[in-house]
Scaffold this active site. Sequence first.
Site, PDB file in Angstrom:
ATOM      1  N   ASP A  49       0.864  -1.165   0.000  1.00  0.00           N
ATOM      2  CA  ASP A  49       0.000   0.000   0.000  1.00  0.00           C
ATOM      3  C   ASP A  49       0.920   1.240   0.000  1.00  0.00           C
ATOM      4  OD1 ASP A  49      -2.226   1.728   0.761  1.00  0.00           O
ATOM      5  OD2 ASP A  49      -1.410   1.633   2.793  1.00  0.00           O
ATOM      6  N   ASP A  66      -0.015   5.231   1.045  1.00  0.00           N
ATOM      7  CA  ASP A  66      -0.159   6.166   2.175  1.00  0.00           C
ATOM      8  C   ASP A  66      -0.219   5.419   3.498  1.00  0.00           C
ATOM      9  OD1 ASP A  66      -0.850   9.034   0.960  1.00  0.00           O
ATOM     10  OD2 ASP A  66      -1.813   7.510  -0.269  1.00  0.00           O
ATOM     11  N   ASP A 102      -1.974  -0.354   5.937  1.00  0.00           N
ATOM     12  CA  ASP A 102      -2.265   0.265   7.247  1.00  0.00           C
ATOM     13  C   ASP A 102      -3.736   0.574   7.485  1.00  0.00           C
ATOM     14  OD1 ASP A 102      -2.271   2.420   5.284  1.00  0.00           O
ATOM     15  OD2 ASP A 102      -2.447   3.752   7.022  1.00  0.00           O
TER      16      ASP A 102
HETATM   17  O1  LIG Z   1      -4.489   2.837  -0.232  1.00  0.00           O
HETATM   18  P1  LIG Z   1      -3.598   3.983   0.105  1.00  0.00           P
HETATM   19  O2  LIG Z   1      -2.394   4.085  -0.786  1.00  0.00           O
HETATM   20  O3  LIG Z   1      -3.215   4.023   1.560  1.00  0.00           O
HETATM   21  O4  LIG Z   1      -4.489   5.279  -0.185  1.00  0.00           O
HETATM   22  C1  LIG Z   1      -5.578   5.586   0.706  1.00  0.00           C
HETATM   23  C2  LIG Z   1      -5.933   7.050   0.529  1.00  0.00           C
HETATM   24  O5  LIG Z   1      -4.714   7.770   0.699  1.00  0.00           O
HETATM   25  C3  LIG Z   1      -4.753   9.161   0.524  1.00  0.00           C
HETATM   26  O6  LIG Z   1      -5.414   9.732   1.653  1.00  0.00           O
HETATM   27  C4  LIG Z   1      -4.739   9.451   2.867  1.00  0.00           C
HETATM   28  O7  LIG Z   1      -3.438  10.037   2.824  1.00  0.00           O
HETATM   29  C5  LIG Z   1      -3.415  11.479   2.775  1.00  0.00           C
HETATM   30  C6  LIG Z   1      -1.960  11.903   2.658  1.00  0.00           C
HETATM   31  O8  LIG Z   1      -1.216  11.370   3.717  1.00  0.00           O
HETATM   32  C7  LIG Z   1      -4.093  12.047   4.027  1.00  0.00           C
HETATM   33  O9  LIG Z   1      -4.090  13.473   3.973  1.00  0.00           O
HETATM   34  C8  LIG Z   1      -5.522  11.499   4.099  1.00  0.00           C
HETATM   35  O10 LIG Z   1      -6.135  11.918   5.314  1.00  0.00           O
HETATM   36  C9  LIG Z   1      -5.514   9.959   4.052  1.00  0.00           C
HETATM   37  O11 LIG Z   1      -6.844   9.446   4.025  1.00  0.00           O
HETATM   38  C10 LIG Z   1      -5.390   9.534  -0.791  1.00  0.00           C
HETATM   39  O12 LIG Z   1      -5.589  10.924  -0.868  1.00  0.00           O
HETATM   40  C11 LIG Z   1      -6.685   8.796  -1.046  1.00  0.00           C
HETATM   41  O13 LIG Z   1      -7.088   9.022  -2.400  1.00  0.00           O
HETATM   42  C12 LIG Z   1      -6.443   7.297  -0.879  1.00  0.00           C
HETATM   43  O14 LIG Z   1      -7.644   6.588  -1.110  1.00  0.00           O
END
Ligand SMILES: O=P(O)(O)OC[C@H]1O[C@H](O[C@H]2O[C@H](CO)[C@@H](O)[C@H](O)[C@H]2O)[C@H](O)[C@@H](O)[C@@H]1O
Length: 252
Positions: A16, A18, A193
């Site tokens: 993954d 983020d 995560d």
């Molecule tokens: O599946 P992932 O790669 O973990 O993506 C999940 C979402 O991640 C992003 O949002 C998350 O990260 C942001 C930056 O750290 C944070 O600001 C936000 O609060 C988190 O939810 C991304 O913007 C989404 O599109 C993804 O779905």
Amino acid sequence: MLPPDLPDRASALFFDFDGTLVELAPQPEAVHVDPALPGELSRLGGLLGGALAIVSGRPLADIDHHLALPPRFGVAGVHGAERRGADGVVRRMAVPPLDAALAPVQALAERHPMLRLERKPAGLALHYRQAPALEDACLAAMSEALARSEGMALMHGKMVVEIKPRRASKGAAVRSFLDERPFRHRRPWFFGDDVTDEAAFEFVLSVGGVAVKVGPGESLATHRLADPAAVRGWIARATSALAETPVERVSP
Ligand SMILES: O=P(O)(O)OC[C@H]1O[C@H](O[C@H]2O[C@H](CO)[C@@H](O)[C@H](O)[C@H]2O)[C@H](O)[C@@H](O)[C@@H]1O
């Protein structure tokens, strides 16, 4: 939960983005990518014959932008709604237009500039990290968006409410990678995560793989690493260990 062992040459690794490879940031575009990370991922993937992919909720183009990956590097975006295999071909799920779904969400985001509306190729995400008190309002607007769309599902991630295609899941994305070379016949490992990663954990465990939860919280995973820094440390150790082991033949 224990920290994971190191992979062998017959492993396939899925990460993954983020919260797993990079620390969470106040806004999606504010993430800091360790400059060494793209090279480390490419090196580790190379030692596994290319059997390493990123599986993210972000659009695929976003992952390419942040990690500057080569064109044949495996990436699944939007929770599996789009996927590029190691052949470089991108497959996208067809989704009906989301214009009607967008209206209630856009109206809320316009009233509250601290909210962040993210439009994706096959979905919408409404971020409330800068306005946590608006969580319920975000849930209500996204539920209305869901009711106005076809074939979509609601997901509540870290400070974000999303709609994505019902058929899309990170588990299905990993399964699709494993149907193809160079992932086929390998033991899958998934590192994640957030709630969206649980589908991938469920799948890899069902086929004898390894599920690694990053950070605190309940999970189906059997192993845990504390944070993205620990994941990057694991990547470095895995790379050193694999570089010292002889190449095994993995069935094509
Ligand atoms: O599946 P992932 O790669 O973990 O993506 C999940 C979402 O991640 C992003 O949002 C998350 O990260 C942001 C930056 O750290 C944070 O600001 C936000 O609060 C988190 O939810 C991304 O913007 C989404 O599109 C993804 O779905």
